[in-house]
Write a protein that holds these residues in place. Structure first.
Motif, PDB file in Angstrom:
ATOM      1  N   UNK A 160       0.842  -1.202   0.000  1.00  0.00           N
ATOM      2  CA  UNK A 160       0.000   0.000   0.000  1.00  0.00           C
ATOM      3  C   UNK A 160       0.876   1.252   0.000  1.00  0.00           C
ATOM      4  N   UNK A 161       0.530   2.202  -0.878  1.00  0.00           N
ATOM      5  CA  UNK A 161       1.327   3.424  -0.980  1.00  0.00           C
ATOM      6  C   UNK A 161       1.034   4.341   0.207  1.00  0.00           C
ATOM      7  N   UNK A 162       2.107   4.854   0.795  1.00  0.00           N
ATOM      8  CA  UNK A 162       1.960   5.719   1.958  1.00  0.00           C
ATOM      9  C   UNK A 162       1.407   7.083   1.548  1.00  0.00           C
ATOM     10  N   UNK A 163       0.498   7.606   2.362  1.00  0.00           N
ATOM     11  CA  UNK A 163      -0.078   8.919   2.092  1.00  0.00           C
ATOM     12  C   UNK A 163       0.998   9.997   2.208  1.00  0.00           C
ATOM     13  N   UNK A 164       0.994  10.994   1.305  1.00  0.00           N
ATOM     14  CA  UNK A 164       1.991  12.062   1.394  1.00  0.00           C
ATOM     15  C   UNK A 164       1.749  12.942   2.619  1.00  0.00           C
ATOM     16  N   UNK A 165       2.813  13.585   3.058  1.00  0.00           N
ATOM     17  CA  UNK A 165       2.704  14.549   4.154  1.00  0.00           C
ATOM     18  C   UNK A 165       2.173  15.851   3.561  1.00  0.00           C
ATOM     19  N   UNK A 166       0.997  16.262   3.992  1.00  0.00           N
ATOM     20  CA  UNK A 166       0.355  17.475   3.462  1.00  0.00           C
ATOM     21  C   UNK A 166       0.878  18.702   4.211  1.00  0.00           C
ATOM     22  N   UNK A 167       1.408  19.670   3.449  1.00  0.00           N
ATOM     23  CA  UNK A 167       2.081  20.817   4.051  1.00  0.00           C
ATOM     24  C   UNK A 167       1.456  22.133   3.589  1.00  0.00           C
ATOM     25  N   UNK A 168       1.240  23.031   4.543  1.00  0.00           N
ATOM     26  CA  UNK A 168       0.873  24.414   4.235  1.00  0.00           C
ATOM     27  C   UNK A 168       2.128  25.264   4.410  1.00  0.00           C
ATOM     28  N   UNK A 169       2.427  26.120   3.440  1.00  0.00           N
ATOM     29  CA  UNK A 169       3.627  26.968   3.484  1.00  0.00           C
ATOM     30  C   UNK A 169       3.215  28.434   3.551  1.00  0.00           C
ATOM     31  N   UNK A 170       3.826  29.184   4.473  1.00  0.00           N
ATOM     32  CA  UNK A 170       3.495  30.606   4.622  1.00  0.00           C
ATOM     33  C   UNK A 170       4.764  31.446   4.695  1.00  0.00           C
ATOM     34  N   UNK A 171       4.832  32.478   3.859  1.00  0.00           N
ATOM     35  CA  UNK A 171       5.944  33.433   3.885  1.00  0.00           C
ATOM     36  C   UNK A 171       5.511  34.679   3.127  1.00  0.00           C
ATOM     37  N   UNK A 172       5.852  35.851   3.647  1.00  0.00           N
ATOM     38  CA  UNK A 172       5.399  37.084   2.987  1.00  0.00           C
ATOM     39  C   UNK A 172       6.270  37.480   1.806  1.00  0.00           C
ATOM     40  N   UNK A 173       7.408  36.796   1.619  1.00  0.00           N
ATOM     41  CA  UNK A 173       8.272  37.090   0.474  1.00  0.00           C
ATOM     42  C   UNK A 173       8.005  36.066  -0.633  1.00  0.00           C
ATOM     43  N   UNK A 174       7.533  36.497  -1.797  1.00  0.00           N
ATOM     44  CA  UNK A 174       7.206  35.560  -2.882  1.00  0.00           C
ATOM     45  C   UNK A 174       8.371  34.651  -3.280  1.00  0.00           C
ATOM     46  N   UNK A 175       9.587  35.191  -3.263  1.00  0.00           N
ATOM     47  CA  UNK A 175      10.750  34.388  -3.661  1.00  0.00           C
ATOM     48  C   UNK A 175      10.986  33.246  -2.676  1.00  0.00           C
ATOM     49  N   UNK A 176      10.884  33.553  -1.369  1.00  0.00           N
ATOM     50  CA  UNK A 176      11.059  32.517  -0.349  1.00  0.00           C
ATOM     51  C   UNK A 176       9.924  31.509  -0.423  1.00  0.00           C
ATOM     52  N   UNK A 177       8.702  31.998  -0.628  1.00  0.00           N
ATOM     53  CA  UNK A 177       7.539  31.109  -0.720  1.00  0.00           C
ATOM     54  C   UNK A 177       7.706  30.139  -1.885  1.00  0.00           C
ATOM     55  N   UNK A 178       8.120  30.674  -3.031  1.00  0.00           N
ATOM     56  CA  UNK A 178       8.345  29.826  -4.204  1.00  0.00           C
ATOM     57  C   UNK A 178       9.500  28.857  -3.950  1.00  0.00           C
ATOM     58  N   UNK A 179      10.578  29.372  -3.363  1.00  0.00           N
ATOM     59  CA  UNK A 179      11.740  28.535  -3.101  1.00  0.00           C
ATOM     60  C   UNK A 179      11.436  27.395  -2.140  1.00  0.00           C
TER      61      UNK A 179
END
Length: 233
Positions: free
Chosen positions: A1-20
Motif C-alpha cells: 500500500x502506498x503511503x499517504x503524502x505529508x500534506x504541508x501548508x507553506x506561509x511566507x510574505x516574500x514571494x521568492x522565499x515562498x516559491x523557493x
C-alpha cells in the motif's frame, strides 16, 4: 500500500522565499504542498479549510489579522495543537530560540541554510522529532558554551526594555535621552547592554527581534522591574 503524502501548508510574505520553499519541498516525493499563504489571515483561513499534516511558516510575516512572530506562533499552537510547526527565520539569538521551544516548536530552519532543510524538518516533525538546521545548531551550541551547559533566562531590566521599545519604535538615542531625561551615554549603554544580553550584534537584528518577540506592542513603561526573555508574551 502506498503511503499517504505529508500534506504541508507553506506561509511566507516574500514571494521568492515562498516559491523557493515550495520548490524545495517538491523534491521530496513523500511531501505535498496543499496551500500557500502570504500573511496570517491567509494562513489561518488555509488551516481552517485545508487538511494538513505540517505547517511551514516564516516568523516575521506582518500585515495579517492574527499578527506574526511569537504571538502568531502562540495562537497557532493554542488553536491547532495537532499540527506541528516548522519555523523559518533569519534570527538566531538564544532568547528567541528558547521561547519558540517553550511554545512547542521543535523545528527551526534558518533562511541562510540550504532550502532542502525545510523538507528534512517536515519529515522530522511529522514523526514528532526535533530538527534544527545547521545555522540554528551553531547558535544553540554557542548558547550552551556561553552558559557552561546551563540554561539561563535572558532578563532585561525595566530601563533596558524601555530603551529598546522606544528605539525600535523609531526614536533616536538623542530623542530617547530627552524623553527619559537620561544622558545620551546612559541610553546608549542600556541599549548595548540589552543587545548583548539578547545575543544581537546589529540594529537590524534588534528590530527583527522586537517584531518577533512582541516588543513593538509593549507600552514604553513596563510595570515589572525586570522582564524575562525581553518581555515577550
Amino acid at each position: 500500500m502506498q503511503q499517504q503524502p505529508i500534506r504541508v501548508v507553506v506561509a511566507d510574505d516574500h514571494p521568492v522565499i515562498l516559491f523557493g520553499a515550495e520548490h524545495a519541498l517538491l523534491k521530496f516525493p513523500g511531501i505535498q504542498v496543499v496551500a500557500r499563504a502570504r500573511q496570517s489571515t491567509e494562513l489561518v483561513k488555509a488551516l481552517q479549510t485545508t487538511p494538513c499534516d505540517v505547517l511551514v511558516t516564516d516568523l516575521a510575516m506582518p500585515g495579517g489579522q492574527y499578527g506574526d512572530g511569537l504571538p502568531l506562533i502562540g495562537y497557532l499552537r493554542r488553536n491547532y495543537p495537532q499540527i506541528p510547526i516548522v519555523v523559518l527565520t533569519m534570527l538566531e539569538n538564544a532568547a528567541l530560540l528558547k521561547r519558540l521551544g517553550e511554545l512547542g516548536v521543535i523545528a527551526v530552519v534558518h533562511k541562510s541554510d540550504d532550502l532542502s532543510h525545510i523538507g528534512l524538518a517536515v519529515q522530522h516533525v511529522h514523526r514528532n522529532l526535533e530538527y534544527m538546521s545547521p545555522q540554528v545548531k551553531i547558535a544553540l551550541d554557542s548558547l550552551r558554551m556561553n552558559s557552561g551547559g546551563k540554561s539561563e533566562e535572558v532578563i532585561l531590566s525595566k530601563r533596558e526594555l524601555e530603551v529598546v521599545r522606544l528605539f525600535v519604535s523609531g526614536m533616536t538615542i538623542k530623542e530617547i535621552s530627552e524623553k527619559l531625561n537620561r544622558s545620551i551615554k546612559t541610553i546608549s549603554t542600556q541599549k548595548n547592554t540589552a543587545m548583548r544580553k539578547l545575543g544581537l550584534d546589529r540594529d537590524s537584528e534588534l528590530f527583527q527581534y522586537a517584531q518577533s518577540n512582541g516588543l513593538l506592542n509593549l507600552s514604553a513603561h513596563v510595570p515589572d522591574e525586570s522582564v524575562p526573555g525581553g518581555g515577550a508574551t
